[in-house]
Scaffold this motif. Structure first.
Motif, mmCIF file in Angstrom:
data_model
loop_
_atom_site.group_PDB
_atom_site.id
_atom_site.type_symbol
_atom_site.label_atom_id
_atom_site.label_comp_id
_atom_site.label_asym_id
_atom_site.label_seq_id
_atom_site.Cartn_x
_atom_site.Cartn_y
_atom_site.Cartn_z
ATOM 1 N N GLN A 57 0.796 -1.108 0.012
ATOM 2 C CA GLN A 57 0.088 0.132 0.010
ATOM 3 C C GLN A 57 0.939 1.184 -0.120
ATOM 4 O OE1 GLN A 57 -3.219 0.175 3.098
ATOM 5 N NE2 GLN A 57 -4.037 -1.932 2.233
ATOM 6 N N ILE A 58 1.819 1.209 0.895
ATOM 7 C CA ILE A 58 2.857 2.309 0.756
ATOM 8 C C ILE A 58 3.634 2.519 -0.574
ATOM 9 C CG2 ILE A 58 5.180 3.011 1.420
ATOM 10 C CD1 ILE A 58 3.419 3.207 3.816
ATOM 11 N N ARG A 59 3.816 1.452 -1.239
ATOM 12 C CA ARG A 59 4.309 1.498 -2.505
ATOM 13 C C ARG A 59 3.226 2.045 -3.894
ATOM 14 N NH1 ARG A 59 7.377 -4.234 -2.435
ATOM 15 N NH2 ARG A 59 9.244 -3.685 -1.488
ATOM 16 N N MET A 60 2.007 1.660 -3.597
ATOM 17 C CA MET A 60 1.202 2.064 -4.350
ATOM 18 C C MET A 60 0.941 3.532 -4.349
ATOM 19 S SD MET A 60 -0.920 1.249 -6.833
ATOM 20 C CE MET A 60 -1.844 -0.432 -7.002
ATOM 21 N N ALA A 61 1.114 3.895 -3.077
ATOM 22 C CA ALA A 61 0.987 5.460 -2.594
ATOM 23 C C ALA A 61 2.181 6.333 -3.181
ATOM 24 C CB ALA A 61 0.660 5.760 -1.342
ATOM 25 N N LYS A 105 1.209 -0.102 -10.948
ATOM 26 C CA LYS A 105 0.255 -0.277 -11.918
ATOM 27 C C LYS A 105 0.713 -1.320 -12.935
ATOM 28 C CE LYS A 105 -3.097 3.556 -11.214
ATOM 29 N NZ LYS A 105 -3.555 4.932 -11.375
ATOM 30 N N ALA A 106 1.787 -0.826 -13.382
ATOM 31 C CA ALA A 106 2.473 -1.545 -14.394
ATOM 32 C C ALA A 106 2.643 -2.998 -13.739
ATOM 33 C CB ALA A 106 3.715 -0.926 -14.446
ATOM 34 N N ALA A 107 3.268 -3.110 -12.558
ATOM 35 C CA ALA A 107 3.341 -4.497 -12.071
ATOM 36 C C ALA A 107 1.871 -5.300 -12.038
ATOM 37 C CB ALA A 107 3.841 -4.440 -10.495
ATOM 38 N N ALA A 158 -0.859 -4.734 -14.116
ATOM 39 C CA ALA A 158 -0.686 -5.306 -15.487
ATOM 40 C C ALA A 158 0.040 -6.346 -16.048
ATOM 41 C CB ALA A 158 -0.647 -4.002 -16.397
ATOM 42 N N LYS A 159 1.300 -6.343 -15.591
ATOM 43 C CA LYS A 159 2.138 -7.407 -16.101
ATOM 44 C C LYS A 159 1.786 -8.941 -15.492
ATOM 45 C CE LYS A 159 6.951 -8.850 -15.721
ATOM 46 N NZ LYS A 159 8.460 -8.706 -15.202
ATOM 47 N N PHE A 160 1.208 -8.575 -14.137
ATOM 48 C CA PHE A 160 0.865 -9.948 -13.545
ATOM 49 C C PHE A 160 -0.419 -10.550 -14.004
ATOM 50 C CE2 PHE A 160 -1.964 -12.214 -10.360
ATOM 51 C CZ PHE A 160 -1.387 -13.117 -10.081
ATOM 52 N N ARG A 161 -1.418 -9.678 -14.265
ATOM 53 C CA ARG A 161 -2.425 -10.187 -14.837
ATOM 54 C C ARG A 161 -2.378 -10.859 -16.242
ATOM 55 N NH1 ARG A 161 -6.606 -5.019 -13.637
ATOM 56 N NH2 ARG A 161 -7.090 -5.698 -11.672
ATOM 57 N N ARG A 162 -1.564 -9.886 -17.103
ATOM 58 C CA ARG A 162 -1.076 -10.744 -18.419
ATOM 59 C C ARG A 162 -0.654 -12.065 -18.421
ATOM 60 N NH1 ARG A 162 3.604 -10.505 -20.764
ATOM 61 N NH2 ARG A 162 4.363 -8.947 -19.360
#
Lengths: 180, 158
Positions: free
Chosen positions: A73-77, A84-86, A88-92
């Motif tokens: 959460q800290i990183r997201m903030a 967000k890039a990570a 998207a990469k995970f989802r793909r």
């Protein structure tokens, strides 16, 4: 808060009250802040004071723990675009893995798949995404969780049942703050 | 007559020989058992020899290898013997093991009295399919080992 001081001729932090009062300082007297964490913060502070920056990963974790937030959460903030890039990469990769190995009965074949291995290579960054995927749909994410966290919260009595293994990891994820 | 359920198109694409007139779904997806366990008439374990930390188990007495020989021993232990063909034989129940060209086993299915087959598709759903060919292709290879045992109980009608 970078600020160039014309008198000192070097960058400084603006720590005037009018700026500093907006910074939320963690409550280090909170009983959830352990002595180990305090010692770690003191050691890092002393290190910074003499010009040696501590390991960024270690510092991020200590600061997140002091604030009482999960690290992701800290990183997201702090770095939303990176996270967000990570994600998207995970989802793909996860979609590809599920599509190409979901029909297999050999777990060894499932985890050898290149997309699964690439998820493992994302390291700890992938953990919240893996746990959310596991919560949404049970699948064999356990090898990836062991490899990215270095932990195995599954008791011997649970190890012969995929649902119980999944439950153990989801419980661990909640305890560690990766899951809401 | 209840409406037949089919796999999502994304899953059907894995099996080019599987058409909607030839199969229907008979369960939800589930990671608590796999095709080998299901072909053996059970739904209580994910049988895989080398993944003890992943919730998998492997029957005692069977070599801890994922190969055709070990799977034949596994089915031997519950009364099956290798046979020549997958055709229906009165008084017997059959299983079929799929393998790739390199010999790697991929899947097992069990026969119904109608001559149709039932399969658990890995982590996905169970299906009933008209023939073994329905699942042949790049993912499972071909059904090439057949085993039979005297019928243990009335076969499920298909």
């Amino acid at each position: 808060v970078g600020f160039f001081c014309p008198r000192k001729q070097r960058p400084q932090y603006e720590l005037y009250w009018k700026y500093a009062q907006n910074i939320i300082i963690p409550d280090l007297s909170d009983p959830r802040v352990t002595q180990d964490l305090l010692n770690s913060l003191i050691r890092m502070g002393q290190s910074i004071a003499v010009g040696n920056m501590p390991d960024g990963e270690e510092m991020d974790r200590a600061v997140a723990a002091a604030y009482g937030f999960p690290i992701h959460q800290i990183r997201m903030a702090l770095a939303p675009d990176t996270m967000k890039a990570a994600r998207a990469k995970f989802r793909r990769l996860a979609e590809r893995w599920t599509r190409e190995t979901g029909m297999l009965s050999s777990i060894t074949a499932k985890v050898k798949h290149p997309a699964y291995q690439e998820i493992i290579s994302m390291g700890e960054e992938a953990v919240p995404f893996i746990l959310r995927a596991l919560r949404q749909r049970r699948d064999f994410w356990f090898e990836a969780l062991r490899r990215t966290t270095g932990e195995n919260p599954v008791r011997a009595s649970e190890a012969k049942d995929p649902s119980q293994v999944a439950d153990a990891w989801l419980e661990w994820g909640q305890e560690k703050g990766y899951l809401d | 007559m209840p409406r037949r359920v089919y796999l999502p198109r994304s899953k059907e694409k894995s099996f080019p020989n599987l058409t909607r007139k030839d199969y229907h779904v008979t369960s939800v997806d589930d990671i608590n058992y796999n095709c080998i366990n299901f072909a053996a008439g059970r739904q209580d374990a994910w049988w895989c020899p080398l993944n003890p930390d992943d919730g998998a188990t492997w029957p005692d007495g069977v070599p801890k290898r994922w190969d055709i020989e070990a799977l034949i021993i596994l089915f031997n232990q519950i009364g099956y013997e290798v046979c020549e063909t997958p055709e229906v034989e009165e008084g017997f129940e059959k299983v079929a093991i799929y393998r790739k060209d390199d010999g790697w086993p991929t899947h097992a299915a069990r026969q119904l009295s109608s001559g149709a087959w039932k399969s658990k598709l890995g982590s996905w759903e169970d299906i009933e399919h008209r023939s073994l060919r329905c699942l042949e292709g790049d993912e499972y290879g071909t059904a090439s080992v057949f085993m039979k045992r005297p019928t243990q109980k009335p076969l499920e009608s298909g």
